[in-house]
Design a protein around this motif. Structure first.
Motif, PDB file in Angstrom:
ATOM      1  N   ALA A   1       0.895  -1.183   0.070  1.00 57.11           N
ATOM      2  CA  ALA A   1      -0.044  -0.125  -0.140  1.00 57.11           C
ATOM      3  C   ALA A   1       0.892   1.450   0.056  1.00 57.11           C
ATOM      4  O   ALA A   1       0.072   2.541  -0.020  1.00 57.11           O
ATOM      5  CB  ALA A   1      -0.901   0.025   1.352  1.00 57.11           C
ATOM      6  N   ARG A   2       2.204   1.178   0.167  1.00 54.56           N
ATOM      7  CA  ARG A   2       3.030   2.161   0.231  1.00 54.56           C
ATOM      8  C   ARG A   2       3.441   2.618  -1.110  1.00 54.56           C
ATOM      9  O   ARG A   2       3.734   1.909  -2.071  1.00 54.56           O
ATOM     10  CB  ARG A   2       4.250   2.139   0.987  1.00 54.56           C
ATOM     11  CG  ARG A   2       3.713   1.718   2.611  1.00 54.56           C
ATOM     12  CD  ARG A   2       5.464   1.073   3.138  1.00 54.56           C
ATOM     13  NE  ARG A   2       4.845   0.165   4.167  1.00 54.56           N
ATOM     14  CZ  ARG A   2       5.755  -0.683   4.838  1.00 54.56           C
ATOM     15  NH1 ARG A   2       6.882  -1.080   4.163  1.00 54.56           N
ATOM     16  NH2 ARG A   2       5.280  -1.527   5.917  1.00 54.56           N
ATOM     17  N   PRO A   3       3.429   4.045  -1.424  1.00 55.01           N
ATOM     18  CA  PRO A   3       4.064   4.439  -2.743  1.00 55.01           C
ATOM     19  C   PRO A   3       5.515   4.132  -2.973  1.00 55.01           C
ATOM     20  O   PRO A   3       6.202   4.107  -2.012  1.00 55.01           O
ATOM     21  CB  PRO A   3       3.487   6.129  -2.734  1.00 55.01           C
ATOM     22  CG  PRO A   3       3.837   6.536  -1.240  1.00 55.01           C
ATOM     23  CD  PRO A   3       3.404   4.992  -0.595  1.00 55.01           C
ATOM     24  N   SER A   4       5.752   4.425  -4.153  1.00 53.83           N
ATOM     25  CA  SER A   4       7.222   4.173  -4.466  1.00 53.83           C
ATOM     26  C   SER A   4       8.082   5.553  -4.148  1.00 53.83           C
ATOM     27  O   SER A   4       7.022   6.582  -4.277  1.00 53.83           O
ATOM     28  CB  SER A   4       7.489   3.646  -6.092  1.00 53.83           C
ATOM     29  OG  SER A   4       7.125   4.743  -6.934  1.00 53.83           O
ATOM     30  N   MET A   5       9.200   5.675  -4.438  1.00 50.94           N
ATOM     31  CA  MET A   5       9.818   6.701  -3.979  1.00 50.94           C
ATOM     32  C   MET A   5       9.575   7.811  -5.346  1.00 50.94           C
ATOM     33  O   MET A   5       9.653   8.960  -5.206  1.00 50.94           O
ATOM     34  CB  MET A   5      11.367   6.772  -3.587  1.00 50.94           C
ATOM     35  CG  MET A   5      11.647   6.151  -2.382  1.00 50.94           C
ATOM     36  SD  MET A   5      10.875   7.082  -0.947  1.00 50.94           S
ATOM     37  CE  MET A   5      11.151   8.906  -1.226  1.00 50.94           C
ATOM     38  N   ARG A   6       9.353   7.202  -6.579  1.00 47.53           N
ATOM     39  CA  ARG A   6       9.217   8.108  -7.677  1.00 47.53           C
ATOM     40  C   ARG A   6       8.144   8.666  -7.573  1.00 47.53           C
ATOM     41  O   ARG A   6       7.945   9.906  -7.973  1.00 47.53           O
ATOM     42  CB  ARG A   6       9.417   6.983  -8.958  1.00 47.53           C
ATOM     43  CG  ARG A   6       9.134   7.872 -10.117  1.00 47.53           C
ATOM     44  CD  ARG A   6       9.396   7.102 -11.363  1.00 47.53           C
ATOM     45  NE  ARG A   6      10.694   6.423 -11.389  1.00 47.53           N
ATOM     46  CZ  ARG A   6      11.754   7.194 -11.728  1.00 47.53           C
ATOM     47  NH1 ARG A   6      11.841   8.726 -12.243  1.00 47.53           N
ATOM     48  NH2 ARG A   6      12.792   6.625 -11.765  1.00 47.53           N
ATOM     49  N   LEU A   7       6.949   8.077  -7.132  1.00 49.25           N
ATOM     50  CA  LEU A   7       5.610   8.571  -6.865  1.00 49.25           C
ATOM     51  C   LEU A   7       5.565   9.611  -5.858  1.00 49.25           C
ATOM     52  O   LEU A   7       5.102  10.630  -5.840  1.00 49.25           O
ATOM     53  CB  LEU A   7       4.760   7.458  -6.466  1.00 49.25           C
ATOM     54  CG  LEU A   7       3.104   7.984  -6.605  1.00 49.25           C
ATOM     55  CD1 LEU A   7       2.720   8.624  -7.990  1.00 49.25           C
ATOM     56  CD2 LEU A   7       2.259   6.588  -6.687  1.00 49.25           C
ATOM     57  N   VAL A   8       6.450   9.348  -4.697  1.00 58.08           N
ATOM     58  CA  VAL A   8       6.646  10.219  -3.589  1.00 58.08           C
ATOM     59  C   VAL A   8       7.137  11.581  -4.030  1.00 58.08           C
ATOM     60  O   VAL A   8       6.780  12.713  -3.883  1.00 58.08           O
ATOM     61  CB  VAL A   8       7.571   9.845  -2.370  1.00 58.08           C
ATOM     62  CG1 VAL A   8       7.797  10.595  -1.440  1.00 58.08           C
ATOM     63  CG2 VAL A   8       6.727   8.436  -1.659  1.00 58.08           C
ATOM     64  N   VAL A   9       8.089  11.363  -4.934  1.00 52.49           N
ATOM     65  CA  VAL A   9       8.820  12.704  -5.542  1.00 52.49           C
ATOM     66  C   VAL A   9       7.799  13.634  -6.386  1.00 52.49           C
ATOM     67  O   VAL A   9       7.813  14.770  -6.442  1.00 52.49           O
ATOM     68  CB  VAL A   9       9.895  12.261  -6.240  1.00 52.49           C
ATOM     69  CG1 VAL A   9      10.535  13.693  -7.167  1.00 52.49           C
ATOM     70  CG2 VAL A   9      11.108  11.827  -5.441  1.00 52.49           C
ATOM     71  N   GLN A  10       7.355  12.815  -7.230  1.00 52.19           N
ATOM     72  CA  GLN A  10       5.838  13.339  -7.804  1.00 52.19           C
ATOM     73  C   GLN A  10       4.967  14.068  -6.922  1.00 52.19           C
ATOM     74  O   GLN A  10       4.493  15.297  -7.498  1.00 52.19           O
ATOM     75  CB  GLN A  10       5.559  12.226  -9.034  1.00 52.19           C
ATOM     76  CG  GLN A  10       6.236  11.755  -9.900  1.00 52.19           C
ATOM     77  CD  GLN A  10       5.574  10.846 -10.473  1.00 52.19           C
ATOM     78  OE1 GLN A  10       4.410  10.311 -10.392  1.00 52.19           O
ATOM     79  NE2 GLN A  10       6.122  10.197 -11.775  1.00 52.19           N
ATOM     80  N   TYR A  11       4.398  13.550  -5.928  1.00 56.30           N
ATOM     81  CA  TYR A  11       3.565  14.058  -5.108  1.00 56.30           C
ATOM     82  C   TYR A  11       4.326  15.644  -4.583  1.00 56.30           C
ATOM     83  O   TYR A  11       3.331  16.472  -4.458  1.00 56.30           O
ATOM     84  CB  TYR A  11       3.348  12.891  -3.886  1.00 56.30           C
ATOM     85  CG  TYR A  11       2.321  12.023  -4.360  1.00 56.30           C
ATOM     86  CD1 TYR A  11       2.480  10.758  -3.568  1.00 56.30           C
ATOM     87  CD2 TYR A  11       1.419  12.071  -5.276  1.00 56.30           C
ATOM     88  CE1 TYR A  11       1.938   9.482  -3.725  1.00 56.30           C
ATOM     89  CE2 TYR A  11       0.588  10.904  -5.510  1.00 56.30           C
ATOM     90  CZ  TYR A  11       0.773   9.785  -4.923  1.00 56.30           C
ATOM     91  OH  TYR A  11       0.085   8.660  -5.287  1.00 56.30           O
ATOM     92  N   LEU A  12       5.467  15.425  -3.899  1.00 56.36           N
ATOM     93  CA  LEU A  12       6.186  16.535  -3.335  1.00 56.36           C
ATOM     94  C   LEU A  12       6.385  17.574  -4.376  1.00 56.36           C
ATOM     95  O   LEU A  12       6.154  18.783  -3.996  1.00 56.36           O
ATOM     96  CB  LEU A  12       7.225  16.051  -2.583  1.00 56.36           C
ATOM     97  CG  LEU A  12       7.228  15.178  -1.620  1.00 56.36           C
ATOM     98  CD1 LEU A  12       8.817  14.439  -1.138  1.00 56.36           C
ATOM     99  CD2 LEU A  12       6.626  16.011  -0.498  1.00 56.36           C
ATOM    100  N   GLU A  13       6.595  17.395  -5.547  1.00 54.97           N
ATOM    101  CA  GLU A  13       6.713  18.355  -6.817  1.00 54.97           C
ATOM    102  C   GLU A  13       5.735  18.890  -7.174  1.00 54.97           C
ATOM    103  O   GLU A  13       5.664  19.644  -8.268  1.00 54.97           O
ATOM    104  CB  GLU A  13       7.793  17.734  -7.723  1.00 54.97           C
ATOM    105  CG  GLU A  13       9.300  17.524  -7.280  1.00 54.97           C
ATOM    106  CD  GLU A  13      10.303  17.017  -8.367  1.00 54.97           C
ATOM    107  OE1 GLU A  13      11.355  16.893  -7.997  1.00 54.97           O
ATOM    108  OE2 GLU A  13       9.721  16.785  -9.390  1.00 54.97           O
TER     109      GLU A  13
END
Length: 684
Positions: free
Chosen positions: A625-637
């Motif tokens: 259920a956790r996002p990948s770090m690539r998706l995390v970066v997209q959320y933050l940016e």
């Protein structure tokens, strides 16, 4: 006198007109420089010309920049009668000699620019041309051909050995791995820019077709003519006149070093500009200066060390007293060195150098004591580079070869948000890890200690730190040649450089595996409060367990509270779990009440809410259920919207773990009850 006065005015006007014509930019310029002795150049920064005619843009000094420009003005002005644009052709011979084998820092560029004032530009990844605020601005009016030896993810570099065409910024409009197309076979043959060998670049711009061609070739040896490959390495369509407008411009070179250094040399330069097809004159290879030998200083010091060792052995055989003294010296500097370590030679430091660098590991150089050892600040005797040396106890030699191999691999990591692991040294029962020194210390000092004597971190700084750590983790998980699982993400392992940018450090627990391979089960390692449920159960560290720790970490940054805290009131031994506390507030509609009160309410509410919910999402008890770090970066940016989730979806109070169960006492790290300094910083 009345007749002569108008004549005088006429003469004055003629002189002013001649001066204006002489100072106006030209659309034609031709020169060839075979060695730069006596050359008319404008130099700044650390750039200089040696007595042998070698143009030295930068040397082995960290964080420096150098520039060299031809003093004549040019203009890529469009001809108003037929709409044509001037063409140009240039070629130059260069060499990049790294201080340490296979470690570049950072490259050089051929530049067309209206201004030669780069006092505000930054070194390192900006190559002395831009800074963080000016990078990418259309008002720069800069065209550059970069020879880049460091992979900078923020600029979307393709690798750490490439040629790029840059328009107004460091994100290349077109790039290619360094190499050339062989005329006989047509195959692309790779070149290593930091090989220390001479190479030649041709940059040809056709103003009629608006086509920019870049060609690269090796120079086998100085004095031997080099044939320009027929097929360019890359071509790019660009209207240079639209970039430069009608501004007077200069042509020249820019270069910079970062935390690692290289000497950037230009041996010769030819340039031609005019209307239609133009071709720069070839260089006279017999007149080009030679490249200095590699690392002479270190070779001499090693030879001297070997001579002293032999001399000591002779005296040991002759004098009993000398034998006793030599035995004491050996016990002081003795290292554990095995045959298999030869392949990791560039990453191995001598214990003697580390001993001298840290003043004998003196208490004055002690930065802190962590869960895995003591850390000292040091200055390497040969290079003068500042480092942090971590002393870790180890008794077992089992698996040491694999561990050292991983240290050598991690030493190749290159990212602005990752602390550089430089190498190691081994003694009996002790392992020493050598890192870059980061001046502003660890993040936990600013979050949890010393608020009375340290500037409080504002929200914008915290948000930039969160994005920086996310970018570093994305690089480790997906963008390097192997997957790197950090295994100990926490505030004390996030360091702040001189500009308060985040760098993820301490790779003493990191593990590597190939992309697409499932990692093996290991001991449970990490820090209490950051460990995911499945890691405690299975002992298998994955990228998902790093994401869990990152989620807890960003909650810690936003809330200013540790992951696990002893309650000031209530039953003895009762603990407050930060994740549970944030999600409870969310359920009650008061999630923003968890934001650090030390901010005084001065924060971006939408950003803070997004960070808090993202932290909970990353800390979900189920790894899938956790996002990948690539998706995390997209959320933050802001390139992807955080999904709408209810607190019930993320609620997992009942799944919180007893963190004291199932841990290996020798490898788990516990938060200290007193401040502990960063292992890479100068904080005490």
């Amino acid at each position: 006198m009345l007749l002569k006065f108008p004549s005088f005015l006429l003469l004055l006007h003629l002189l002013l007109l001649l001066k204006l014509v002489a100072s106006s930019p030209t659309e034609e310029l031709n020169f060839t420089i075979n060695g730069f002795s006596g050359a008319n150049l404008t130099l700044d920064g650390v750039a200089t010309v040696s007595s042998h005619g070698l143009l030295i843009l930068t040397n082995n000094i960290v964080e420096q920049k150098g520039h060299a420009f031809h003093p004549s003005h040019l203009c890529f002005c469009r001809n108003h009668s037929d709409g044509s644009i001037p063409s140009f052709s240039t070629t130059f011979a260069f060499a990049i000699v790294p201080e340490f084998t296979n470690l570049g820092g950072n490259g050089l560029a051929f530049v067309i620019t209206p201004s030669t004032d780069f006092s505000e530009a930054q070194p390192a990844q900006f190559l002395g041309l831009f800074n963080r605020s000016s990078n990418g601005r259309a008002t720069n009016h800069v065209v550059a051909i970069e020879l880049d030896t460091v992979l900078n993810v923020e600029f979307q570099d393709i690798n750490n050995n490439h040629v790029g065409i840059d328009i107004n910024g460091m994100r290349s409009n077109e790039s290619s791995a360094a190499g050339y197309y062989a005329d006989d076979t047509g195959e692309l043959r790779n070149l290593t820019l930091i090989s220390g060998k001479a190479m030649q670049v041709w940059v040809d711009y056709d103003g009629v077709d608006s086509m920019l061609n870049i060609t690269l070739s090796p120079i086998n040896e100085i004095g031997t003519p080099t044939t320009k490959p027929t097929k360019p390495l890359m071509s790019f369509t660009v209207n240079i006149s639209a970039v430069l407008l009608d501004l007077p411009v200069h042509v020249g070179f820019s270069s910079a070093t970062g935390s690692m250094t290289s000497s950037h040399y230009v041996l010769g330069w030819s340039f031609a500009m005019g209307v239609g097809h133009v071709q720069a004159l070839p260089l006279d290879y017999s007149k080009l200066p030679t490249i200095p030998r590699l690392n002479l200083k270190r070779h001499r010091s090693r030879a001297l060390g070997l001579w002293l060792a032999v001399a000591s052995l002779v005296f040991v055989l002759l004098v009993t007293f000398v034998a006793f003294a030599a035995a004491r010296w050996w016990s002081k500097y003795a290292e554990l060195r095995e045959d298999w370590e030869v392949e990791f030679g560039p990453h191995r430091f001598s214990y003697r150098d580390l001993f001298r660098a840290t003043n004998g590991f003196g208490e004055r150089e002690l930065l802190g004591v962590g869960g895995f050892g003591r850390v000292y600040r040091g200055t390497l005797p040969n290079s003068g580079a500042e480092v942090a040396v971590k002393r870790v106890s180890h008794e077992s030699r089992q698996g040491m070869r694999e561990f050292v191999a991983e240290i050598a691999s991690i030493g190749r990591l290159r990212h602005r948000n990752v602390v550089q692991l430089l190498g190691y040294c081994r003694r009996k029962g002790e392992l020493l890890l050598v890192y870059d020194f980061v001046p502003n210390g660890s993040l936990d000092k600013y979050l949890h200690y010393g608020r009375a004597h340290k500037p409080a971190l504002g929200w914008s700084q915290r948000f930039r730190i969160v994005k920086g750590v996310a970018a570093g983790l994305l690089y480790l998980h997906e963008e390097w040649e192997q997957v790197v699982v950090h295994r100990d993400i926490k505030a004390s392992n996030v360091l702040l450089d001189s500009e308060m940018n985040a760098k993820l450090g301490d790779f003493g627990l990191a593990r590597l595996y190939d992309h697409g391979i499932n990692p093996h089960t290991t001991h449970v390692v990490g820090t209490m409060g950051y460990l995911s449920p499945e890691l405690v159960r299975s002992g298998r560290a994955t990228t998902a367990t790093d994401v869990f720790a990152f989620g807890v970490f960003i909650l810690e940054v936003a809330c200013g509270r540790r992951p696990v805290e002893e309650l000031a009131v209530g039953p003895q031994g009762e603990q407050l779990m930060l994740v549970d506390w944030v999600i409870e507030n969310w359920r009650e509609g008061s999630i923003l009440d968890t934001v650090d009160a030390g901010l005084g309410g001065e924060y971006a509410r939408e950003e803070a809410e997004m960070v808090l919910k993202l932290g909970l999402m990353c800390s979900h008890p189920h790894p899938e259920a956790r996002p990948s770090m690539r998706l995390v970066v997209q959320y933050l940016e802001g390139r992807a919207a955080l999904p709408e989730l209810s607190p019930d979806y993320l609620y997992f109070r009942n799944l919180s773990l007893g963190y004291n169960e199932g841990f290996d006492d020798f490898v788990i790290s516990y938060p200290s009850s007193v401040p502990s300094a960063s292992i890479f910083s100068g904080e005490k």
